[in-house]
Enzyme design. Structure first.
Site, PDB file in Angstrom:
ATOM      1  N   ARG A  51      69.681 -37.990 -60.259  1.00  0.00           N
ATOM      2  CA  ARG A  51      70.353 -38.889 -61.188  1.00  0.00           C
ATOM      3  C   ARG A  51      70.675 -40.252 -60.591  1.00  0.00           C
ATOM      4  O   ARG A  51      70.324 -41.290 -61.141  1.00  0.00           O
ATOM      5  CB  ARG A  51      71.695 -38.306 -61.632  1.00  0.00           C
ATOM      6  CG  ARG A  51      71.750 -37.795 -63.027  1.00  0.00           C
ATOM      7  CD  ARG A  51      72.834 -36.765 -63.082  1.00  0.00           C
ATOM      8  NE  ARG A  51      72.576 -35.796 -62.032  1.00  0.00           N
ATOM      9  CZ  ARG A  51      71.787 -34.748 -62.177  1.00  0.00           C
ATOM     10  NH1 ARG A  51      71.236 -34.500 -63.315  1.00  0.00           N
ATOM     11  NH2 ARG A  51      71.552 -33.932 -61.164  1.00  0.00           N
ATOM     12  N   THR A  52      71.378 -40.244 -59.472  1.00  0.00           N
ATOM     13  CA  THR A  52      71.924 -41.512 -59.004  1.00  0.00           C
ATOM     14  C   THR A  52      70.802 -42.483 -58.633  1.00  0.00           C
ATOM     15  O   THR A  52      70.818 -43.645 -59.030  1.00  0.00           O
ATOM     16  CB  THR A  52      72.897 -41.282 -57.832  1.00  0.00           C
ATOM     17  OG1 THR A  52      73.851 -40.314 -58.244  1.00  0.00           O
ATOM     18  CG2 THR A  52      73.609 -42.563 -57.449  1.00  0.00           C
ATOM     19  N   LYS A  80      63.138 -41.744 -36.923  1.00  0.00           N
ATOM     20  CA  LYS A  80      62.775 -42.165 -35.558  1.00  0.00           C
ATOM     21  C   LYS A  80      64.007 -42.531 -34.754  1.00  0.00           C
ATOM     22  O   LYS A  80      63.909 -42.947 -33.605  1.00  0.00           O
ATOM     23  CB  LYS A  80      61.842 -43.386 -35.617  1.00  0.00           C
ATOM     24  CG  LYS A  80      60.552 -43.162 -36.355  1.00  0.00           C
ATOM     25  CD  LYS A  80      59.728 -44.460 -36.297  1.00  0.00           C
ATOM     26  CE  LYS A  80      58.490 -44.368 -37.169  1.00  0.00           C
ATOM     27  NZ  LYS A  80      57.870 -45.694 -37.334  1.00  0.00           N
ATOM     28  N   ARG A 101      72.723 -44.020 -50.291  1.00  0.00           N
ATOM     29  CA  ARG A 101      73.388 -42.712 -50.200  1.00  0.00           C
ATOM     30  C   ARG A 101      73.133 -42.168 -48.799  1.00  0.00           C
ATOM     31  O   ARG A 101      72.011 -42.249 -48.287  1.00  0.00           O
ATOM     32  CB  ARG A 101      72.820 -41.744 -51.233  1.00  0.00           C
ATOM     33  CG  ARG A 101      73.261 -40.317 -50.979  1.00  0.00           C
ATOM     34  CD  ARG A 101      72.941 -39.414 -52.132  1.00  0.00           C
ATOM     35  NE  ARG A 101      73.769 -39.717 -53.283  1.00  0.00           N
ATOM     36  CZ  ARG A 101      73.808 -38.973 -54.383  1.00  0.00           C
ATOM     37  NH1 ARG A 101      73.064 -37.889 -54.467  1.00  0.00           N
ATOM     38  NH2 ARG A 101      74.592 -39.288 -55.391  1.00  0.00           N
ATOM     39  N   HIS A 129      82.247 -41.923 -54.118  1.00  0.00           N
ATOM     40  CA  HIS A 129      81.057 -42.122 -54.954  1.00  0.00           C
ATOM     41  C   HIS A 129      81.459 -43.065 -56.096  1.00  0.00           C
ATOM     42  O   HIS A 129      81.585 -42.656 -57.246  1.00  0.00           O
ATOM     43  CB  HIS A 129      80.601 -40.768 -55.489  1.00  0.00           C
ATOM     44  CG  HIS A 129      79.214 -40.744 -56.069  1.00  0.00           C
ATOM     45  ND1 HIS A 129      78.515 -41.892 -56.413  1.00  0.00           N
ATOM     46  CD2 HIS A 129      78.395 -39.706 -56.369  1.00  0.00           C
ATOM     47  CE1 HIS A 129      77.335 -41.537 -56.897  1.00  0.00           C
ATOM     48  NE2 HIS A 129      77.242 -40.229 -56.880  1.00  0.00           N
TER      49      HIS A 129
HETATM   50  C1  NCD Z   1      77.314 -35.864 -57.418  1.00  0.00           C
HETATM   51  C2  NCD Z   1      77.211 -36.286 -55.964  1.00  0.00           C
HETATM   52  O1  NCD Z   1      76.110 -36.588 -55.497  1.00  0.00           O
HETATM   53  O2  NCD Z   1      78.253 -36.335 -55.341  1.00  0.00           O
HETATM   54  N1  NCD Z   1      76.116 -36.034 -58.109  1.00  0.00           N
HETATM   55  C3  NCD Z   1      75.850 -37.242 -58.669  1.00  0.00           C
HETATM   56  O3  NCD Z   1      75.748 -38.244 -58.005  1.00  0.00           O
HETATM   57  N2  NCD Z   1      75.785 -37.288 -59.996  1.00  0.00           N
HETATM   58  C4  NCD Z   1      77.903 -34.526 -57.602  1.00  0.00           C
HETATM   59  C5  NCD Z   1      77.277 -33.378 -56.881  1.00  0.00           C
HETATM   60  O4  NCD Z   1      76.275 -33.517 -56.186  1.00  0.00           O
HETATM   61  O5  NCD Z   1      77.817 -32.287 -57.051  1.00  0.00           O
END
Ligand code: NCD
Length: 304
Positions: A51-52, A80, A101, A129
């Site tokens: 998703r993200t 590396k 991320r 997040h």
């Molecule tokens: C969340 C995350 O990555 O923290 N997912 C997301 O970004 N929608 C929640 C999760 O992974 O449980």
């Protein structure tokens, strides 16, 4: 423009503005379709994501921009041994904005200190997040028409769930928001979140292990997945993973206008039978996530 590492860096007025832009994008998408023409977003994802990452990428494409993407640590120079700082300096030559991320808490902050372009934290370990929180706020606002005067239940892995920490930090700024924190004893909200946010702002909250008991009080129920990847031993994960499974039966005493949110991915926390309940908002939340990321990219790149 600034990076966005922690939702606390945004003032309430800035959040309101992002929500306002989001509403306008929803109503007039064509107006925005070329606004980021010639701009590039680099998505650097060193942890799994569907998703993200795709939401950031779709957001940039819908603004007429382009995307460069690293979708795993293994496929990048991180494998590396390259430092986050060096990666950030390098990518600053290729793109106009980074969404990162990383499994290590604080990595996007380090990137932002070394990049010459804005860095957006797309999730750092079990910490924060902020862009999921923007999606959550937009969902709550669109569903309820307000962000104040409500009782928000957060249920599941409140210890490792980074979306939970950021959402508490964001909602705590609105008038008369109460929190009900529902989790197994082992997965309670970290004490720093309680101390720095809830206690510091004198916000009403209760902690409980019983979801059904508190159900009638809730205006929003935010379900979360038990964060398997943050556990030190599998035994604990297996014992705790199905602590809460929301079923139609458990919603019997819920308010008729409850909003059920989940950042997704869902594993087993919400029975599929609930998906058609008008109170289920988790797939709308995905849509609002893309719109809020469009809104954020426009502000971060100072297009608006
Ligand atoms: C969340 C995350 O990555 O923290 N997912 C997301 O970004 N929608 C929640 C999760 O992974 O449980």
């Amino acid at each position: 423009m600034r990076s966005l590492i922690d939702i606390q860096e945004l003032s309430t007025a800035e959040i309101d503005e992002l929500l306002k832009i989001a509403q306008d994008i929803i109503n007039n998408p064509a107006k925005y379709s070329e606004m980021c023409k010639g701009k590039k977003l680099a998505t650097l994802f060193f942890e799994p994501s569907t998703r993200t990452r795709l939401s950031f990428e779709a957001a940039m494409y819908e603004l007429g921009g382009n995307v460069l993407s690293v979708s795993s640590a293994e496929s990048s120079s991180a494998a590396k041994g390259e430092s986050v700082a060096d990666t950030a300096k390098t990518i600053s030559n290729y793109a106009d904005i980074i969404a990162m991320r990383h499994p290590k808490e604080g990595a996007p902050l380090v990137a932002s200190m070394n990049a010459t372009i804005p860095v957006i934290n797309a999730g750092d370990g079990g910490h924060n997040h902020p862009t999921q929180t923007l999606a959550d706020l937009c969902t709550i606002y669109c569903e309820k028409g307000r962000l104040d005067n409500m009782t928000v239940g957060l249920c599941g892995d409140l210890k490792f769930g980074r979306t939970v920490h950021s959402l508490i930090a964001a909602m705590a700024r609105y008038e008369n928001v109460k929190f009900v924190l529902i989790s197994p004893v082992e997965l309670k909200v970290p004490s720093y979140v309680k101390k720095d946010i809830l206690k510091q702002k004198n916000i009403e909250y209760v902690q409980t292990t019983e979801l059904e008991e508190v159900m009638p009080e809730l205006d929003v129920l935010y379900m979360t997945r038990v964060q398997k990847e943050r556990f030190f031993n599998e035994e604990d994960y297996l014992r705790l993973k199905d602590s809460y499974i929301l079923t139609p039966e458990k919603l019997k005493n819920a308010k008729p206008d409850l909003s059920i949110l989940h950042p997704l991915p869902r594993v087993n926390e919400i029975a599929v039978a609930i998906d058609d309940d008008p109170r289920a908002c988790y797939f709308k939340q995905v849509y609002y996530g893309k719109i809020m990321r469009m809104s954020l990219i426009l502000k971060a790149l100072e297009v608006l």
